[in-house]
Scaffold this active site. Structure first.
Site, PDB file in Angstrom:
ATOM      1  N   MET A 271       0.830  -1.204   0.000  1.00  0.00           N
ATOM      2  CA  MET A 271       0.000   0.000   0.000  1.00  0.00           C
ATOM      3  C   MET A 271       0.863   1.253   0.000  1.00  0.00           C
ATOM      4  SD  MET A 271      -2.972   1.236  -0.096  1.00  0.00           S
ATOM      5  CE  MET A 271      -3.161   3.007  -0.235  1.00  0.00           C
ATOM      6  N   ASN A 273       0.697   4.362   0.991  1.00  0.00           N
ATOM      7  CA  ASN A 273       0.486   5.479   1.912  1.00  0.00           C
ATOM      8  C   ASN A 273       1.616   6.507   1.810  1.00  0.00           C
ATOM      9  OD1 ASN A 273      -1.523   3.658   3.248  1.00  0.00           O
ATOM     10  ND2 ASN A 273       0.362   2.591   3.785  1.00  0.00           N
ATOM     11  N   HIS A 305       6.156  -0.325  -7.936  1.00  0.00           N
ATOM     12  CA  HIS A 305       4.744   0.040  -8.075  1.00  0.00           C
ATOM     13  C   HIS A 305       4.319   1.020  -6.984  1.00  0.00           C
ATOM     14  CE1 HIS A 305       0.470  -0.871  -9.146  1.00  0.00           C
ATOM     15  NE2 HIS A 305       0.278  -0.597  -7.858  1.00  0.00           N
ATOM     16  N   GLU A 306       4.600   0.646  -5.745  1.00  0.00           N
ATOM     17  CA  GLU A 306       4.162   1.519  -4.639  1.00  0.00           C
ATOM     18  C   GLU A 306       4.904   2.851  -4.677  1.00  0.00           C
ATOM     19  OE1 GLU A 306       1.550   0.438  -3.445  1.00  0.00           O
ATOM     20  OE2 GLU A 306       1.789  -1.644  -4.073  1.00  0.00           O
TER      21      GLU A 306
HETATM   22  N1  ARG Z   1      -3.305   0.571  -3.821  1.00  0.00           N
HETATM   23  C1  ARG Z   1      -2.733  -0.692  -3.481  1.00  0.00           C
HETATM   24  C2  ARG Z   1      -1.817  -1.051  -4.633  1.00  0.00           C
HETATM   25  O1  ARG Z   1      -2.217  -1.335  -5.716  1.00  0.00           O
HETATM   26  C3  ARG Z   1      -3.740  -1.766  -3.264  1.00  0.00           C
HETATM   27  C4  ARG Z   1      -4.442  -1.645  -1.964  1.00  0.00           C
HETATM   28  C5  ARG Z   1      -5.804  -2.161  -2.008  1.00  0.00           C
HETATM   29  N2  ARG Z   1      -6.140  -2.705  -0.726  1.00  0.00           N
HETATM   30  C6  ARG Z   1      -7.336  -3.128  -0.425  1.00  0.00           C
HETATM   31  N3  ARG Z   1      -7.497  -3.614   0.755  1.00  0.00           N
HETATM   32  N4  ARG Z   1      -8.340  -3.077  -1.242  1.00  0.00           N
HETATM   33  O2  ARG Z   1      -0.670  -0.950  -4.564  1.00  0.00           O
HETATM   34 ZN    ZN Z   2      -1.369   0.133  -7.002  1.00  0.00          ZN
END
Ligand code: ARG
Ligand code: ZN
Length: 865
Positions: A271, A273, A305-306
């Site tokens: 994630m 953040n 990616h993150e």
């Molecule tokens: N945005 C995150 C990623 O693609 C995925 C997180 C989605 N998490 C969830 N619990 N729906 O890197």
């Molecule tokens: Zn993503």
């Protein structure tokens, strides 16, 4: 059908067209956390401002999920006139601006959903995307409300020596009774889904990076003591990503600190953040002893990616969740391009297309099909799909193909500049790409609203008199299980016409299929050329060509586009196997001849060789059939595998020896050898010409890396030999204290073709190391099993029942992860009658459970509809 009484009341459907701008903005948020595993106090202070679009007297509505306010104050005065409406806090407010203070008490130790604030091992961490923030405190939990956050965290210093949050650390100190606190300030306004905190006993691998404008950034990867020496690959990937995004997209990092934390209990991969990425530990921890080459690649890709989300996602975020592909499709495209640049672009493309076909094509062909920008949803967690992510990336890739690299870059520059600090839409992205890239994407936009995989038929005709070759193309899409009908997407097809003797061509053309039917006339071909189309997989389509096996064999030997060459071989094998399964007479020698040529080609990169001689998967073969019979597919595929192994035994033995491992290295050559050696071992085992168990067992014993070990165990797992049980027992003893390796131990056993695999799944589900609370372990056992076509689809239906029972049990603690297993049953209409009926019954059993989660209910009822 489930009877009406037990079916959940129709969950609310959220529609894209119903979007309304927020009634209240929250420019500033102050949070104060008094943290503990079983009792955490959250005090929030929201600076709320009525928006111009609010209706007169519209109350403040703050989303909440499974929380109750301990106290509510407005402008310093206690208020009791609030109500809770379906979990949300509704508070009448009269003015245009107020200060709202709310207290909430949480017990993170009981949060088994892993959304919001939860405990993992002895640490506390959060997951807020998409709608987890509302499980921490009441807030306008929607991505178009951006706030500046100031956060104070306080906790017991011995239990939680490290306290992390978004942004910069601005102050810290010790309190009474062994407590301490840290104050964090994130200067970048962000939506609530990007909020994160972590508290725990962690150690860091620390490094630094200087941005190209000269700003220093402190980098930390936080893990539990003992895992520190497994973080170097992730750290290198992070630094490479930071550099790459500067070079490729002109994007710099924008804080002085970048923290990553690895946690063992996590629903997804990772994630993004702001300034505090939280990762599933499987995408951080690696060393050769415990991680395969594929694991190393996964880490590099997910770290990138993150990190890339910092611009595509954070600096420019999404207006609403229908726009999810705006950040995810684009970011997947970015991480794919990064990995292609870091390693072999050809192999990366083959791998990405394999993933698309394995995960996205079936989704697009089934009951849960949706466009990359969905029109409606019940539970947004169900839309973190291969369609939104991987097909979304293909759509961005097509734009890049249409524009070329410079105009594409102009487009993304304009997009980032125009929407920095905003919550944007997919339409905003397309508009910016049009302006910056100087292109009209009016027709291209259809990709955003069209579900289903287009089927393109390509026919080549040739006139020897005039020397003109005509490529005749048509496009069709099947939707909602109906017959394919003419479609009108803009489909860019990289195409070349190869000389039938030499395989040479005079340059590639980009054919733009923009009508249901279109012909392209190309001049200057004395002889009937060979068609190479959709090179590099330039469009996410299913190609139906009238190419003969001879032509495919020719392309597999001569095409200069590595993807097209690989693809020709796959199509050749697929054509043969699907014909065999349906009882149509077909020539096998042409495949053996094509394989012989490949094996004799001294110019081939060994890693590419390993890819191109692999047979298409059983699942992929099933997808090509009108009615899937997993057993027949399995049998024919095994026969061909055995025949290839037998026919080329000498070559495979030679390859096996020449690829023997030396000192471990992650360079391309060493990796290629490991890959090819495992493929050779697989074929030798399939041929029954030698004692596969012995060879595999020796490989297992002598291995100095996990790729070789896993390759050996993969072969052993299918065999009826003492070596199998000895090796698996040894592996367990050796690695039982490492959860990520133990996951492999679970997976390898349930991927076995042995007929006792069902019993093994059942046994492993009762194993003391099986743990329903840990998503990685659940996926290791049941995710791997549902991928085992021939055994999951055992005609008794026992496989379906086991998965249904697991879903029912898991739904009570972790609906999000439970819902992920529905699609494996949801494809019931594709199977032969007996299995189809049993799959449907398993779904009906789930549907009939009282108190189903929204997540599972949406997937099950849509699958049965
Ligand atoms: N945005 C995150 C990623 O693609 C995925 C997180 C989605 N998490 C969830 N619990 N729906 O890197
Ligand atoms: Zn993503």
């Amino acid at each position: 059908m489930a009877d009406a009484a037990s079916a959940p009341k129709d969950p609310e459907t959220i529609r894209r067209e119903d979007y309304r701008p927020p009634a209240w903005f929250i420019p500033e948020v102050e949070l104060d956390f008094d943290l503990d595993l079983t009792r955490t106090l959250v005090r929030s202070k929201l600076d709320v401002r009525r928006s111009k679009s609010a209706e007169a007297g519209e109350p403040l509505v703050l989303q909440g999920d499974d929380i109750t306010p301990a106290s509510v104050k407005v402008d310093g005065a206690v208020r009791n006139d609030w109500t809770l409406v379906e979990g949300d806090l509704v508070l009448p407010l009269t003015g245009a601006a107020h200060s709202v203070e709310i207290e909430v008490e949480l017990d993170p130790s009981t949060n088994t959903q892993l959304m919001g604030l939860y405990g993992s091992n002895d640490m506390l961490c959060t997951q807020c995307e998409a709608q987890g923030f509302r499980r921490i405190t009441f807030a306008p939990d929607r991505p178009d409300v951006l706030s500046r956050y100031r956060v104070r965290m306080e906790a017991d210093k011995a239990k939680f020596p490290i306290l992390l949050c978004n942004g910069d650390k601005v102050a810290e100190g010790d309190g009474e009774n062994g407590r301490h606190w840290v104050q964090w300030n994130d200067p970048w306004p962000k939506p609530s889904y990007l909020f994160a905190l972590v508290a725990g006993d962690l150690v860091a691998n620390s490094d630094n990076f200087t941005t190209r404008s000269g700003k220093p950034v402190e980098l930390n990867i936080w893990v539990r003591d003992g895992d520190l020496d497994r973080t170097n690959h992730a750290m290198q990937a992070l630094k490479d990503s930071m550099h790459w995004d500067e070079e490729t997209y002109g994007r710099e990092y924008d804080l002085g600190l970048f923290n990553i934390v690895a946690v063992s209990d996590f629903n997804m991969g990772a994630m993004e953040n702001k300034g505090l990425n939280i990762f599933n530990s499987r995408y951080i921890l690696a060393d050769p002893e415990v991680a395969t080459d594929a694991d190393f690649d996964g880490i590099e890709g997910v770290v990138a990616h993150e990190y890339f989300h910092n611009w595509s996602g954070n600096r420019v975020t999404c207006r609403d969740w229908f726009q999810l592909s705006l950040k995810e499709g684009f970011t997947v495209y970015r991480d794919q391009s990064f990995s292609a640049d870091m390693g072999s672009a050809a192999l990366k493309r083959i791998e990405d297309v394999r993933i698309l076909r394995a995960a996205q094509f079936p989704e697009d062909a089934g009951p849960l099909a949706h466009p990359i920008r969905p029109e409606s949803y019940q539970e947004i967690s169900n839309f973190y799909t291969a369609t939104v992510y991987n097909k979304g990336a293909e759509v961005i890739r097509m734009m890049a193909t249409l524009m070329g690299p410079d105009r594409f870059r102009n487009g993304t520059d304009l997009y980032f500049d125009r929407h920095d600090g905003e919550a944007a839409t997919c339409e905003d992205f397309v508009v910016a790409m049009e302006a910056g890239g100087e292109i009209d994407l009016t027709q291209f936009r259809k990709w955003y609203e069209t579900p289903g995989t287009p089927r393109v038929s390509a026919k080549l005709s040739h006139d020897p008199q005039t020397g003109s070759a005509t490529v005749h193309l048509t496009q069709k899409i099947a939707q909602n299980g109906e017959k394919p009908a003419a479609s009108e997407l803009l489909i860019p097809l990289r195409t070349a016409l190869l000389d039938p003797e030499t395989g040479v061509h005079g340059g590639e053309q980009l054919l733009l299929l923009d009508q249901p039917e279109k012909s392209f006339v190309l001049e200057g071909y004395k002889d009937h050329p060979i068609l190479s189309i959709n090179r590099g997989f330039s469009a996410p389509i299913i190609l139906e060509s009238n190419q003969t096996a001879e032509e495919l064999a020719f392309l597999s030997a001569h095409d200069d586009d590595p993807f097209a060459r690989f693809e020709a071989m796959q199509q050749l094998m697929t054509g043969y196997l699907t014909a065999k399964v349906s009882g149509t007479p077909v020539d096998r020698d042409i495949i053996l001849l094509a394989v012989a040529k490949i094996l004799a080609d001294p110019t081939l990169d060994p890693a590419f060789l390993a890819e191109i001689i692999l047979l298409p998967s059983e699942a992929f073969l099933g997808d090509q059939m009108v009615e899937v019979d997993p057993q027949a597919i399995h049998d024919e595929r095994e026969k061909l595998r055995g025949k290839i192994g037998l026919q080329f035994e000498k070559q495979f033995r030679k390859l096996y020896k020449s690829c023997a491992p030396t000192e471990f290295s992650l360079d391309a050559e060493a990796r290629a050898k490991r890959k090819l050696r495992n493929v050779a071992l697989g074929y030798l085992a399939a041929s029954f010409t030698e004692n596969a168990a012995e060879t595999a067992f020796d490989q297992y014993r002598e291995a100095n890396n996990m790729t070789a070990m896993q390759g050996a165990l993969g072969v052993l797992s299918h065999l009826e030999a003492d070596e199998r049980s000895i090796a698996f027992e040894d592996f367990y003893k050796r690695f039982k204290s490492n959860p990520l390796v133990l996951d492999k131990w679970f997976s390898l056993q349930v991927m076995s073709m042995r007929t006792d695999t069902l019993k093994r799944v059942d046994g492993l589900s009762r194993h003391p190391d099986f743990n329903m609370a840990n998503p990685n372990r659940v996926r290791a056992l049941y995710g791997a099993f549902t991928g085992n076509q021939v055994r999951f689809h055992d005609p008794s239906g026992k496989g379906y029942q086991m998965v249904a029972d697991m879903v029912i049990a898991l739904d009570k603690q972790n609906p999000q992860t439970a819902a992920r297993f529905i699609p494996s049953l949801g494809r019931w209409r594709r199977y032969e009658r007996g299995r189809s009926e049993l799959m449907r019954l398993a779904l009906e059993k789930i549907a009939a459970q009282p108190g189903l989660s929204k997540d599972v209910a949406e997937q099950v009822f849509k699958s049965l509809a």
